[in-house]
Write an enzyme that holds these catalytic residues in place. Sequence first.
Site, PDB file in Angstrom:
ATOM      1  N   ASP A 143       1.100  -1.359   0.040  1.00  0.00           N
ATOM      2  CA  ASP A 143       0.108  -0.042  -0.099  1.00  0.00           C
ATOM      3  C   ASP A 143       0.739   1.274   0.132  1.00  0.00           C
ATOM      4  O   ASP A 143       1.205   1.885   0.934  1.00  0.00           O
ATOM      5  CB  ASP A 143      -0.869   0.037   1.332  1.00  0.00           C
ATOM      6  CG  ASP A 143      -2.070  -1.196   1.143  1.00  0.00           C
ATOM      7  OD1 ASP A 143      -2.921  -1.053   0.542  1.00  0.00           O
ATOM      8  OD2 ASP A 143      -1.781  -2.021   1.962  1.00  0.00           O
ATOM      9  N   ARG A 151       3.945   2.517   3.219  1.00  0.00           N
ATOM     10  CA  ARG A 151       4.798   1.256   3.653  1.00  0.00           C
ATOM     11  C   ARG A 151       6.308   1.375   3.388  1.00  0.00           C
ATOM     12  O   ARG A 151       7.161   1.046   4.301  1.00  0.00           O
ATOM     13  CB  ARG A 151       4.053  -0.016   3.061  1.00  0.00           C
ATOM     14  CG  ARG A 151       2.786  -0.047   3.133  1.00  0.00           C
ATOM     15  CD  ARG A 151       2.048  -0.011   4.494  1.00  0.00           C
ATOM     16  NE  ARG A 151       0.799  -0.316   4.387  1.00  0.00           N
ATOM     17  CZ  ARG A 151      -0.109   0.081   5.389  1.00  0.00           C
ATOM     18  NH1 ARG A 151       0.290   0.691   6.324  1.00  0.00           N
ATOM     19  NH2 ARG A 151      -1.475  -0.424   5.154  1.00  0.00           N
ATOM     20  N   ARG A 212      -7.135  10.199   2.282  1.00  0.00           N
ATOM     21  CA  ARG A 212      -6.405   8.985   1.240  1.00  0.00           C
ATOM     22  C   ARG A 212      -7.233   9.514  -0.072  1.00  0.00           C
ATOM     23  O   ARG A 212      -6.555   8.943  -1.133  1.00  0.00           O
ATOM     24  CB  ARG A 212      -6.935   7.889   1.649  1.00  0.00           C
ATOM     25  CG  ARG A 212      -5.937   7.527   3.082  1.00  0.00           C
ATOM     26  CD  ARG A 212      -6.709   6.230   3.448  1.00  0.00           C
ATOM     27  NE  ARG A 212      -6.264   5.192   2.701  1.00  0.00           N
ATOM     28  CZ  ARG A 212      -6.875   4.072   2.954  1.00  0.00           C
ATOM     29  NH1 ARG A 212      -7.636   3.699   3.928  1.00  0.00           N
ATOM     30  NH2 ARG A 212      -6.629   2.843   1.989  1.00  0.00           N
ATOM     31  N   LYS A 242      -8.890   1.839  -5.758  1.00  0.00           N
ATOM     32  CA  LYS A 242      -9.516   1.164  -4.547  1.00  0.00           C
ATOM     33  C   LYS A 242     -10.397   2.294  -4.011  1.00  0.00           C
ATOM     34  O   LYS A 242     -10.033   3.468  -4.212  1.00  0.00           O
ATOM     35  CB  LYS A 242      -8.787   0.607  -3.500  1.00  0.00           C
ATOM     36  CG  LYS A 242      -7.738   1.508  -2.950  1.00  0.00           C
ATOM     37  CD  LYS A 242      -6.574   0.679  -2.125  1.00  0.00           C
ATOM     38  CE  LYS A 242      -5.875   1.742  -1.553  1.00  0.00           C
ATOM     39  NZ  LYS A 242      -4.652   1.054  -0.844  1.00  0.00           N
ATOM     40  N   HIS A 243     -11.771   2.100  -3.399  1.00  0.00           N
ATOM     41  CA  HIS A 243     -12.100   0.412  -3.187  1.00  0.00           C
ATOM     42  C   HIS A 243     -13.599   0.536  -3.761  1.00  0.00           C
ATOM     43  O   HIS A 243     -14.372   1.285  -3.343  1.00  0.00           O
ATOM     44  CB  HIS A 243     -12.320   0.688  -1.670  1.00  0.00           C
ATOM     45  CG  HIS A 243     -11.050   0.858  -0.970  1.00  0.00           C
ATOM     46  ND1 HIS A 243     -10.560   2.216  -0.576  1.00  0.00           N
ATOM     47  CD2 HIS A 243     -10.071   0.028  -0.268  1.00  0.00           C
ATOM     48  CE1 HIS A 243      -9.679   2.340   0.126  1.00  0.00           C
ATOM     49  NE2 HIS A 243      -9.137   0.992   0.400  1.00  0.00           N
ATOM     50  N   HIS A 255     -12.533  -1.451   8.669  1.00  0.00           N
ATOM     51  CA  HIS A 255     -11.747  -2.291   9.351  1.00  0.00           C
ATOM     52  C   HIS A 255     -12.328  -2.970  10.677  1.00  0.00           C
ATOM     53  O   HIS A 255     -11.923  -4.040  11.075  1.00  0.00           O
ATOM     54  CB  HIS A 255     -10.391  -1.541   9.567  1.00  0.00           C
ATOM     55  CG  HIS A 255      -9.453  -1.276   8.660  1.00  0.00           C
ATOM     56  ND1 HIS A 255      -9.439  -0.220   7.897  1.00  0.00           N
ATOM     57  CD2 HIS A 255      -8.431  -1.861   8.167  1.00  0.00           C
ATOM     58  CE1 HIS A 255      -8.618  -0.173   7.195  1.00  0.00           C
ATOM     59  NE2 HIS A 255      -7.788  -1.259   6.959  1.00  0.00           N
ATOM     60  N   ASP A 328     -10.200  -6.378  -0.778  1.00  0.00           N
ATOM     61  CA  ASP A 328      -9.380  -5.723   0.407  1.00  0.00           C
ATOM     62  C   ASP A 328      -9.075  -7.039   1.274  1.00  0.00           C
ATOM     63  O   ASP A 328      -9.822  -7.923   1.151  1.00  0.00           O
ATOM     64  CB  ASP A 328     -10.280  -4.716   0.820  1.00  0.00           C
ATOM     65  CG  ASP A 328      -9.513  -3.583   1.427  1.00  0.00           C
ATOM     66  OD1 ASP A 328      -8.287  -3.893   1.891  1.00  0.00           O
ATOM     67  OD2 ASP A 328     -10.221  -2.406   1.981  1.00  0.00           O
TER      68      ASP A 328
END
Length: 608
Positions: A143, A151, A212, A242-243, A255, A328
């Site tokens: 990601d 990351r 984001r 995404k998403h 999440h 995901d």
Amino acid sequence: MHDTGTGSTAPPSRRTVLTATAGLAAALALAPDPARAAGPDDRRLRALISRMTLEEKVGQLFVMRVYGHSATAPDQADIDANLAEIGVRTAAELIARYRVGGIIYFTWAHNTRTPHQIADLSNGIQRASLAQPRGLPVLIATDQEHGTVTRVGRPATLFPGAMAVGAGGSRADARTLGRISGAELRALGIRQAYAPDADVNVNPANPVIGVRSFGADPGAVAGLVAAEVRGCQESGVAATAKHFPGHGDTAVDSHYGFPVITHSRELWEKLDAVPFRAAVRAGIDAIMTAHIMVPALDASGDPATLSHPILTGILRGELGYDGVVVTDSLGMAGVRQKYGDARVPVLALKAGADQLLNPPSLDLAWNAVRAAVHTGELTEARLDESLLRILRLKAKLGLLDRPFVTGAEVDRTVGTPGHLRTADRIADRTTTLLANRAGLLPLSRRTHRRLLVVGADPASPSGTDGPPTTVLAAALSALGFTATALPTGTAPAPAVIDRAVAAAGDADAVVVGTYNVDAGSPQRTLVTRLAATGTPVVALALRNPYDVAHLPEATACLASYSWTDVELHAAARVLAGRVRPHGKLPVPVNQPDNPTQVLYPLGYGLSY
């Protein structure tokens, strides 16, 4: 050659490369040719699939996490974590047992310490996979959205996040970001970026998307998404929008819960669908699903990840998309609440997904898919459809011909001075000035030499120089000010606020970094108390630009949209007058006591 994780990134020997790729080349009836950009045609790929066992086919559908900086010799703590969560010791054992087709890198899994270590890990993973009978290269992903979701950190080049790029408004910048980021990922052996975010963020309370997203205007978001996709894929790295079908209007984090999107079909077409259609037109290699319910698209109550009407009916059928669909993470609550973990991967494949990302129990998920084929719920032909898409992508990315990377590639590509300068130039076009009462900004080194920098210090994204207050104070000091950092946190206690107020008495101006301020936030009390001292106060929204609506006492307000070093240094240059603010709000900011009234409209931004 052993994968020691020492950071040497020595190129694989000729014997290693020939041994690892000979079986694959023979299976494809191709001579290994690293210069070949195009992959084999479908006929050859189908021939390869026909030789695979059912177990190998099932494994190719999974993209899995694994702990450790090395494919064969991780630290003991990472071995323990792998044993506890996956039942294997290392990435090499993971591949040997499950024949996974993909691996996802995470910072918290200790996969991304340094550029040479990452490249060594990637090479070790490829060697382990190619050493298996009928072994195939692994598609390694991460990601790398930039901004708040990063990351691979410094010394790799870090860019402003999506909403900051949205504030800059330049499709050329988005394409450049994608091209440079993609080139650096490829040099590290990472061939798929789970970016860009194609969600249209129209809900200020969205806890999981927010900055984001490129913004709230679907047309602007679509243009930036398509530009970043083209840039990334020009570098030989698969982009992933995404998403799907759109996570921008949720007040629940998938999440931890199961969001419901109440948009009508007509609104979805005009809002959420627009960036995904643009991504498909741009030739997007992969699209990631969302664990959200959209009753207007599927009345069954299933999450989109498990919805045949959404993934096959709309994405495949109506949007005409025939690339890879990746779920995901299957460990998220949004996809686990209605069905058990053994049903989720089977239902995702039945819905139309190709890659199954990061299930909580790989053993359970892997065996569930295999069992579904044995019982006839899934056919091997259905698996072959997804395998063909996955292998097409691996071929397109050059993995079937050149799976390894070298230290020389890392050194000439990752974090080069030219890339870093480009990131700074892009960041300089994103900082947004929202209020500037009495012409406070730019700060003058004659009248505002002594600066106090206080405020929130949220957990820093990967590869930063430290907490935002420290980074910002250092950047301002480097520009000729005498700046002192005094972290006060996201919920400053009364005693902490008192210390900041006392310190403001010795300052010519105070810069306050804010983070997700609401009506009852102690950060609001901090700004009010500082303003009451008579010392000019500059509020810098470190994440959501909506903070400004709660800070009317601040003399000046800016938005940086994230607190990575590249954005904080750009904000410092704006504060010091080295760069004029160019950013325009990519989302509207409404009045907090009357959300129907716009305080700062879409496209608003001051300069000086």
